[in-house]
Design an enzyme around this catalytic site. Sequence first.
Site, PDB file in Angstrom:
ATOM      1  CE1 TYR A 204      -4.243   1.135  -0.329  1.00 49.89           C
ATOM      2  CE2 TYR A 204      -3.884   2.319   1.726  1.00 49.89           C
ATOM      3  CZ  TYR A 204      -4.655   2.059   0.610  1.00 49.89           C
ATOM      4  OH  TYR A 204      -5.831   2.738   0.428  1.00 49.89           O
TER       5      TYR A 204
ATOM      6  CE  LYS B 170      -7.437   5.652   1.006  1.00 50.01           C
ATOM      7  NZ  LYS B 170      -8.488   6.476   0.366  1.00 50.01           N
TER       8      LYS B 170
END
Length: 255
Positions: A154, A161
């Site tokens: 990720y 995020k």
Amino acid sequence: MTGLLEGKRILITGVITDSSIAFHTAKVAQEQGAQVVLTGFGRLKLVERIAGRLPHKAPVIELDVTNEEQLAGLADSVAEYVDGLDGVVHSIGYAPESCLGADFMAAPWEDVSNALQISAYSLNSLTRACLPLLGEGSSVVGMDFDARVAWPAYDWMGVAKAALESTSRYLARELGPRGVRVNLVSAGPVRTMAAKSIPGFQQLEDTWGERAPLGWDVEDPEPVGRTVCTVLSDWLPKTTGSMIMTDGGFHALGA
Ligand SMILES: NC(=O)c1ccc[n+]([C@@H]2O[C@H](COP(=O)([O-])OP(=O)(O)OC[C@H]3O[C@@H](n4cnc5c(N)ncnc54)[C@H](O)[C@@H]3O)[C@@H](O)[C@H]2O)c1
């Protein structure tokens, strides 16, 4: 029985396919009585075709969250369809290839800044653009993937995020006095176009269902759509600056 979102006017970004989390949010919202307006990025004809698969065809406004001109005209464009907004859904994420499943330390700032602008700063841009239409009791919801920890592959999207999580808290702080709530829904993995573009993300998808106490189906975005609609509703009136977990309970386990 009246729907959860009866009479609510909701702007939803991020529809690109019929597996998009935004598509399922729009579907549940309409089923619950909301009037939905969509925004689409770039491939407008495609987004319009997908919008036609909703229970009620929704109008689509063009919006690239990095385009200042489009942001400046957004409230007027939305006002052509609805006379105000009770909710806004930010379901937008993007990171260049170098930022995902590659060499984390090698990603150039140019790419990282692009990821941060589109995936995190844009919650601010979108909320600011919609502010003239947002009244007391309205709800802004963004889509998160739990960034309190590091995940395989990720990479810089995880960093984006984390920035999104912080942005939502600052927006909650700014907008609370106006009666506007700002929250994130943190979802487990869902097989969408964005998820498929993350090399190695499948590793997470494969084990999530086995580990999550409630189980998890990566092919089913509806539970996430339902959660977003709950946060859009009047039933979480004192919840702001929060991260609402919709991951089958995965986050609660250490091993
Ligand atoms: N799929 C998952 O596993 C998962 C899990 C948790 C959170 N999320 C988040 O959910 C949100 C929606 O993603 P999705 O999984 O439904 O994938 P998706 O590919 O269906 O949606 C991503 C959307 O971002 C839009 N977008 C990209 N750049 C944009 C720009 N410059 N301006 C406006 N829109 C832009 C795309 O057009 C697309 O509609 C993202 O924030 C994503 O990070 C996804």
